[in-house]
Design a protein around this motif. Structure first.
Motif, short mmCIF file in Angstrom:
data_model
loop_
_atom_site.label_atom_id
_atom_site.label_comp_id
_atom_site.label_asym_id
_atom_site.label_seq_id
_atom_site.Cartn_x
_atom_site.Cartn_y
_atom_site.Cartn_z
N ASP A 128 0.94 15.46 0.16
CA ASP A 128 0.00 14.34 0.22
C ASP A 128 -0.16 13.68 -1.14
O ASP A 128 -0.35 12.45 -1.22
CB ASP A 128 -1.35 14.82 0.75
CG ASP A 128 -1.35 14.97 2.26
OD1 ASP A 128 -0.50 14.33 2.91
OD2 ASP A 128 -2.20 15.70 2.80
N LEU A 129 -0.09 14.45 -2.21
CA LEU A 129 -0.15 13.84 -3.54
C LEU A 129 1.05 12.92 -3.74
O LEU A 129 0.92 11.81 -4.28
CB LEU A 129 -0.17 14.93 -4.60
CG LEU A 129 -0.43 14.46 -6.03
CD1 LEU A 129 -1.83 13.89 -6.17
CD2 LEU A 129 -0.24 15.62 -7.02
N CYS A 130 2.21 13.37 -3.29
CA CYS A 130 3.40 12.52 -3.38
C CYS A 130 3.25 11.28 -2.51
O CYS A 130 3.65 10.18 -2.91
CB CYS A 130 4.63 13.32 -2.96
SG CYS A 130 6.20 12.53 -3.36
N ARG A 131 2.65 11.43 -1.33
CA ARG A 131 2.40 10.28 -0.45
C ARG A 131 1.45 9.28 -1.11
O ARG A 131 1.64 8.06 -1.00
CB ARG A 131 1.79 10.76 0.87
CG ARG A 131 2.76 11.42 1.83
CD ARG A 131 1.97 12.00 2.97
NE ARG A 131 2.78 12.39 4.10
CZ ARG A 131 2.59 13.49 4.83
NH1 ARG A 131 1.59 14.31 4.52
NH2 ARG A 131 3.36 13.77 5.85
N VAL A 132 0.42 9.79 -1.78
CA VAL A 132 -0.53 8.90 -2.46
C VAL A 132 0.21 8.10 -3.54
O VAL A 132 0.06 6.87 -3.65
CB VAL A 132 -1.69 9.71 -3.07
CG1 VAL A 132 -2.50 8.86 -4.04
CG2 VAL A 132 -2.58 10.26 -1.97
N ARG A 133 1.00 8.79 -4.34
CA ARG A 133 1.75 8.11 -5.40
C ARG A 133 2.72 7.09 -4.80
O ARG A 133 2.89 5.98 -5.34
CB ARG A 133 2.50 9.14 -6.25
CG ARG A 133 1.58 9.98 -7.14
CD ARG A 133 2.34 11.12 -7.82
NE ARG A 133 3.47 10.65 -8.61
CZ ARG A 133 3.40 10.22 -9.87
NH1 ARG A 133 2.22 10.18 -10.47
NH2 ARG A 133 4.47 9.83 -10.51
N HIS A 134 3.36 7.47 -3.69
CA HIS A 134 4.31 6.55 -3.07
C HIS A 134 3.59 5.31 -2.52
O HIS A 134 4.11 4.18 -2.66
CB HIS A 134 5.06 7.26 -1.94
CG HIS A 134 6.16 6.44 -1.35
ND1 HIS A 134 7.34 6.20 -2.02
CD2 HIS A 134 6.26 5.80 -0.16
CE1 HIS A 134 8.13 5.44 -1.28
NE2 HIS A 134 7.49 5.18 -0.14
N ALA A 135 2.42 5.51 -1.93
CA ALA A 135 1.67 4.37 -1.41
C ALA A 135 1.31 3.41 -2.53
O ALA A 135 1.42 2.18 -2.38
CB ALA A 135 0.42 4.86 -0.68
N PHE A 136 0.89 3.94 -3.68
CA PHE A 136 0.61 3.07 -4.82
C PHE A 136 1.86 2.32 -5.24
O PHE A 136 1.83 1.12 -5.53
CB PHE A 136 0.10 3.91 -5.99
CG PHE A 136 -1.37 4.18 -5.97
CD1 PHE A 136 -2.30 3.14 -5.87
CD2 PHE A 136 -1.85 5.47 -6.05
CE1 PHE A 136 -3.66 3.39 -5.85
CE2 PHE A 136 -3.21 5.73 -6.04
CZ PHE A 136 -4.12 4.69 -5.93
N ARG A 137 2.97 3.03 -5.28
CA ARG A 137 4.23 2.43 -5.71
C ARG A 137 4.63 1.28 -4.78
O ARG A 137 5.26 0.32 -5.20
CB ARG A 137 5.33 3.50 -5.76
CG ARG A 137 6.52 3.14 -6.60
CD ARG A 137 7.50 4.30 -6.68
NE ARG A 137 7.10 5.32 -7.65
CZ ARG A 137 6.73 6.55 -7.36
NH1 ARG A 137 6.69 6.95 -6.10
NH2 ARG A 137 6.40 7.39 -8.31
N CYS A 138 4.26 1.41 -3.52
CA CYS A 138 4.58 0.38 -2.53
C CYS A 138 3.52 -0.70 -2.45
O CYS A 138 3.63 -1.63 -1.63
CB CYS A 138 4.76 1.01 -1.15
SG CYS A 138 6.16 2.14 -1.03
N GLY A 139 2.46 -0.59 -3.23
CA GLY A 139 1.39 -1.59 -3.19
C GLY A 139 0.40 -1.38 -2.06
O GLY A 139 -0.44 -2.25 -1.81
#
Length: 457
Positions: A206-217
């Motif tokens: 989930d931490l990786c998902r959070v970072r990925h969501a930020f990266r995707c805007g």
């Protein structure tokens, strides 16, 4: 009255009374010289306090030769006392007998990085996988190590090799997707990248998902997932990302979390004399023996000391430790009133001050700390000890301590909210959830001491 010196020693160690612990454990060993637990505990505290621990580990090893925790700490002591080759030999011999000893592989890799052998730091993993090609745990541990080292191409190749050999699995799929996201791969900004593991619940994922969501805007999606962890034991991993999301969405919760105008960041003059600073600098420089920073550290272009710095019986360090504890107590007393749910303000402030970690960092020309937080701490710090001249450091803000900048790999465009020019003898305290970094210096050296305060229960 008979005393259980082993239990007394362990209790004192828990309270970070290391000299008291050592005295009690020495008596425990004297009274029961064949007790393997006492022997190991005594050797461990010798090591933790920076003393010559190898002979004690030799005696403990003779009593309990198959204890993996003892072997790991024994080899760390050997490396610390200048016997890195012997430490490697012991680890390699043990790993040949127990190729699935994951902690042993990590210890050997960490040692090799610290002594400058980065080229073959993962050799033992590769040898073990060749011997046990169907071991999923070995392959996943190897991928995790390579990812920590940001060796993305090698990590990606290892995942593909594992899938070809073993077929797909949840662990390998999560590793593959995480590498794709974090390595700036072709799909690093694909909002659907993690759809294949949508039903998997795991804090690391989930931490990786959070970072990925930020990266995707996808700010709302990042916040929604991070919010689910606010009242869990993993909350400290996610608070820094809530700060980023709230700042990006102009949510007033950002000021509640980080403090209005960084009110939770305090610079405190410890009152150290020039002679005390010089003694401290000399003592710390003697402890910087590593050739390179460890894989997990934020240090770039410098080194970090090993073990708890404040456990060492060095007089100047112990004097500074007491000054720091007084400063932390004053910091706590001047914080705003307790506030339920806040990572800094919720915890009680009348408990003994314990250190989660303490270390020194020596940065050379071009050196800096990358943007990071301290998820294991409650309150973090920087005590500036020996700073380069303004000419050596370079134009301001070279060498400054900056807060609030988002990790650059997330491409959020959030710059620092606050910065402090380093001044020798000045201690900076701040919440461990704060994003922070140092700006690179052009020349000279930047010597500092840092620690994390443990969150009271």
């Amino acid at each position: 009255m008979a005393f259980n010196w082993l239990q007394i020693g362990l209790a004192k160690r828990d309270l970070q009374d290391m000299e008291g612990a050592l005295e009690a454990l020495e008596r425990a060993v004297a009274e029961s010289p064949t007790n393997p637990v006492s022997a190991f505990a005594y050797a461990q505290v010798l090591f933790e306090t920076g003393r010559n621990a190898v002979p004690a580990f030799e005696r403990a090893s003779a009593l309990d030769p198959a204890n993996p925790h003892l072997i790991r700490t024994h080899t760390a002591a050997l490396a610390a006392e200048g016997e890195a080759e012997r430490a490697q030999s012991i680890l390699l011999d043990t790993l040949r007998q127990h190729p699935q000893w994951l902690d042993g592989h990590k210890s050997l890799a960490t040692l090799r990085v610290a002594i400058g052998r980065r080229d073959d730091f993962d050799e033992s993993y590769r040898r073990a996988i060749n011997a046990l090609p169907d071991s999923l745990s070995l392959r996943l541990a190897h991928v995790h190590l390579l990812s920590t080292a940001r060796a993305w191409d090698a990590a990606r190749a290892c995942v593909h090799e594992a899938i070809n050999r073993l077929g797909t699995s949840r662990g390998l799929e999560v590793a593959r997707l995480s590498i794709e996201s974090e390595s700036n791969g072709p799909k690093s900004q694909d909002p659907n990248l993690f759809d294949a593991v949508a039903g998997v619940a795991d804090p690391g994922l989930d931490l990786c998902r959070v970072r990925h969501a930020f990266r995707c805007g996808a700010i709302d999606a990042a916040l929604a997932r991070a919010e689910t962890y606010r009242n869990t034991s993993q909350a400290r991993l996610f608070w820094p990302y809530l700060s980023l999301g709230w700042r990006l969405s102009n949510n007033p919760a950002a000021a509640w979390l980080d403090g209005v105008e960084d009110a939770f960041v305090r610079a405190i003059d410890l009152g150290l004399s020039p002679d005390e600073l010089a003694q401290l600098a000399a003592s710390l420089r003697d402890l910087h023996t590593a050739q390179a920073p460890y894989l997990e550290q934020s240090v770039k272009g410098g080194t970090q000391t090993d073990r708890q710095l404040f456990f060492r019986p060095i007089p100047i360090l112990q004097r500074v430790r007491e000054k720091i504890k007084d400063a932390v107590q004053t910091y706590l007393e001047t914080l705003p009133a307790p506030h339920e749910g806040h990572p800094l303000l919720t915890s009680p402030r009348d408990r003994p001050i314990l250190f989660e970690g303490s270390w020194s960092v020596l940065l050379k020309a071009g050196g800096f700390h990358s943007v990071h937080t301290h998820p294991m701490g409650w309150i973090s710090s920087a005590l500036h000890i020996d700073m380069p001249s303004e000419t050596d450091a370079g134009p301001a803000p070279a060498g400054y301590l900056q807060f609030g900048e988002a990790p650059p790999e997330l491409n959020l465009g959030l710059g620092p909210t606050h910065q402090l020019a380093p001044k020798a003898g000045t201690l900076v305290l701040f919440p461990s959830t704060h994003w922070h970094r140092t700006v690179p210096i052009e020349a000279g050296e930047r010597l500092s001491l840092a620690f994390d305060i443990r969150q009271p229960a």
